[in-house]
Design a protein around this motif. Structure first.
Motif, PDB file in Angstrom:
ATOM      1  N   TYR A   1      -2.864  -2.423  -9.967  1.00 44.19           N
ATOM      2  CA  TYR A   1      -2.530  -1.233  -9.183  1.00 44.19           C
ATOM      3  C   TYR A   1      -3.711  -0.274  -9.251  1.00 44.19           C
ATOM      4  CZ  TYR A   1      -0.208   3.126  -7.815  1.00 44.19           C
ATOM      5  OH  TYR A   1       0.123   4.300  -7.203  1.00 44.19           O
TER       6      TYR A   1
ATOM      7  N   LYS B   1       0.828  -1.211   0.000  1.00 46.74           N
ATOM      8  CA  LYS B   1       0.000   0.000   0.000  1.00 46.74           C
ATOM      9  C   LYS B   1       0.860   1.258   0.000  1.00 46.74           C
ATOM     10  CE  LYS B   1      -0.649   0.124   5.029  1.00 46.74           C
ATOM     11  NZ  LYS B   1      -1.659   0.155   6.117  1.00 46.74           N
ATOM     12  N   ASP B   2       0.200   2.375  -0.265  1.00 47.83           N
ATOM     13  CA  ASP B   2       0.842   3.690  -0.285  1.00 47.83           C
ATOM     14  C   ASP B   2       2.019   3.732  -1.253  1.00 47.83           C
ATOM     15  OD1 ASP B   2      -0.950   4.556   1.707  1.00 47.83           O
ATOM     16  OD2 ASP B   2       0.365   3.813   3.288  1.00 47.83           O
ATOM     17  N   LEU B   3       1.808   3.175  -2.433  1.00 45.52           N
ATOM     18  CA  LEU B   3       2.851   3.113  -3.455  1.00 45.52           C
ATOM     19  C   LEU B   3       2.563   4.168  -4.517  1.00 45.52           C
ATOM     20  CD1 LEU B   3       5.265   1.029  -3.891  1.00 45.52           C
ATOM     21  CD2 LEU B   3       3.828   0.041  -5.685  1.00 45.52           C
ATOM     22  N   SER B   4       3.533   5.023  -4.781  1.00 39.41           N
ATOM     23  CA  SER B   4       3.326   6.056  -5.796  1.00 39.41           C
ATOM     24  C   SER B   4       3.363   5.444  -7.191  1.00 39.41           C
ATOM     25  CB  SER B   4       4.407   7.134  -5.686  1.00 39.41           C
ATOM     26  OG  SER B   4       5.672   6.608  -6.083  1.00 39.41           O
TER      27      SER B   4
ATOM     28  N   GLN C   1       6.884   4.637  -8.182  1.00 40.35           N
ATOM     29  CA  GLN C   1       7.364   3.423  -7.524  1.00 40.35           C
ATOM     30  C   GLN C   1       6.778   2.180  -8.194  1.00 40.35           C
ATOM     31  OE1 GLN C   1       6.058   4.574  -3.555  1.00 40.35           O
ATOM     32  NE2 GLN C   1       8.201   4.643  -2.849  1.00 40.35           N
TER      33      GLN C   1
ATOM     34  N   ASN D   1      -4.377   6.778 -12.422  1.00 40.43           N
ATOM     35  CA  ASN D   1      -3.684   6.069 -11.346  1.00 40.43           C
ATOM     36  C   ASN D   1      -4.150   4.615 -11.263  1.00 40.43           C
ATOM     37  OD1 ASN D   1      -1.586   6.556  -9.558  1.00 40.43           O
ATOM     38  ND2 ASN D   1      -2.946   6.804  -7.804  1.00 40.43           N
TER      39      ASN D   1
ATOM     40  N   ASN E   1      -4.772   3.417  -7.272  1.00 44.16           N
ATOM     41  CA  ASN E   1      -4.682   4.505  -6.288  1.00 44.16           C
ATOM     42  C   ASN E   1      -3.757   4.172  -5.114  1.00 44.16           C
ATOM     43  OD1 ASN E   1      -6.528   6.198  -7.696  1.00 44.16           O
ATOM     44  ND2 ASN E   1      -8.226   4.985  -6.883  1.00 44.16           N
ATOM     45  N   GLY E   2      -2.552   3.709  -5.428  1.00 39.44           N
ATOM     46  CA  GLY E   2      -1.552   3.479  -4.394  1.00 39.44           C
ATOM     47  C   GLY E   2      -1.480   2.074  -3.843  1.00 39.44           C
ATOM     48  N   LEU E   3      -2.434   1.202  -4.208  1.00 39.30           N
ATOM     49  CA  LEU E   3      -2.433  -0.181  -3.718  1.00 39.30           C
ATOM     50  C   LEU E   3      -2.004  -1.124  -4.842  1.00 39.30           C
ATOM     51  CD1 LEU E   3      -3.092  -2.203  -1.427  1.00 39.30           C
ATOM     52  CD2 LEU E   3      -5.400  -2.362  -2.396  1.00 39.30           C
TER      53      LEU E   3
END
Length: 214
Positions: free
Chosen positions: A44, A20-23, A26, A94, A46-48
């Motif tokens: 992927y 989680k919280d992956l740009s 990244q 995203n 929205n960050g997950l």
């Protein structure tokens, strides 16, 4: 804070790894590091990031359903482009997803000769297929990327979902195979493959096509 590298992460067949919280940058780095010659499937949103390694049963069912689609499209004299587990991504939204297999049918001509696709300008596949034996859920990805038809094979049965007004609605038929009982045919063929094997089940399906599609 301790950092882990991809080489330290082990995902067994049938299991999932969530990050989680992956740009987006990244995610792109991970995608490049993993490369294209890999067994894992990625999604992927929205960050997950979800990384899944399929089971042999998953791969077998995927191949059978993909073969059925190809056989039917050829019998119906419909041009198509099979793109397998291509990574479809849209950084503006995203979102990124890798279907188990997919097909361009209506939009087939739009992607002929293209070795790289950009969903900010290219159309999404007309049909995406998921073998959902590991509770993998990606409807949000498909919905946001605008993929018009998704098939999910889970618990021994096929379900068809059509995108209508931005949401998926379950359907008893596929607009790509009008007048064909595609759910029944796929369920029966996959059930037969467990009894007589894959090649014999596909031969049986080809006989049905020869007798019923003109």
């Amino acid at each position: 804070m301790m950092e882990l590298t991809l080489e330290q992460m082990v995902v067994s067949p049938g299991q999932q790894l969530l990050i989680k919280d992956l740009s987006w940058s990244q995610f792109e780095t991970i995608l490049n590091e993993l490369g294209e010659s890999r067994a894992a499937r990625l999604s992927y949103s929205n960050g997950l990031l979800e990384i899944m390694v399929p089971l042999p049963e998953h791969e077998r069912n995927k191949e059978i359903i993909g073969d059925i689609v190809k056989i039917l499209l050829e019998a119906l004299n419909i041009d198509f482009e099979p793109l397998g587990s291509t990574t479809f991504k849209n950084p503006q939204m995203n979102q990124a997803v890798e279907p188990d297999t997919c097909f361009y049918i209506t939009n087939q001509k739009a992607i002929i000769g293209k070795n790289r696709l950009d969903l900010t300008i290219d159309p999404p596949p007309d049909l995406a297929i998921e073998i959902d034996l590991t509770s993998r859920t990606q409807f949000d990805n498909y919905q946001l990327l605008g993929i018009p038809e998704v098939w999910r094979y889970s618990n021994g049965t096929l379900s068809i979902y059509l995108l209508e007004n931005g949401n998926y609605i379950q359907s008893s038929s596929s607009p790509n195979f009008s007048g064909i009982a595609i759910i029944e045919l796929i369920n029966q063929t996959l059930q037969q493959s467990q009894i007589v094997g894959t090649s014999q089940a596909i031969k049986g399906f080809k006989r049905w096509v020869k007798e019923n599609i003109h």
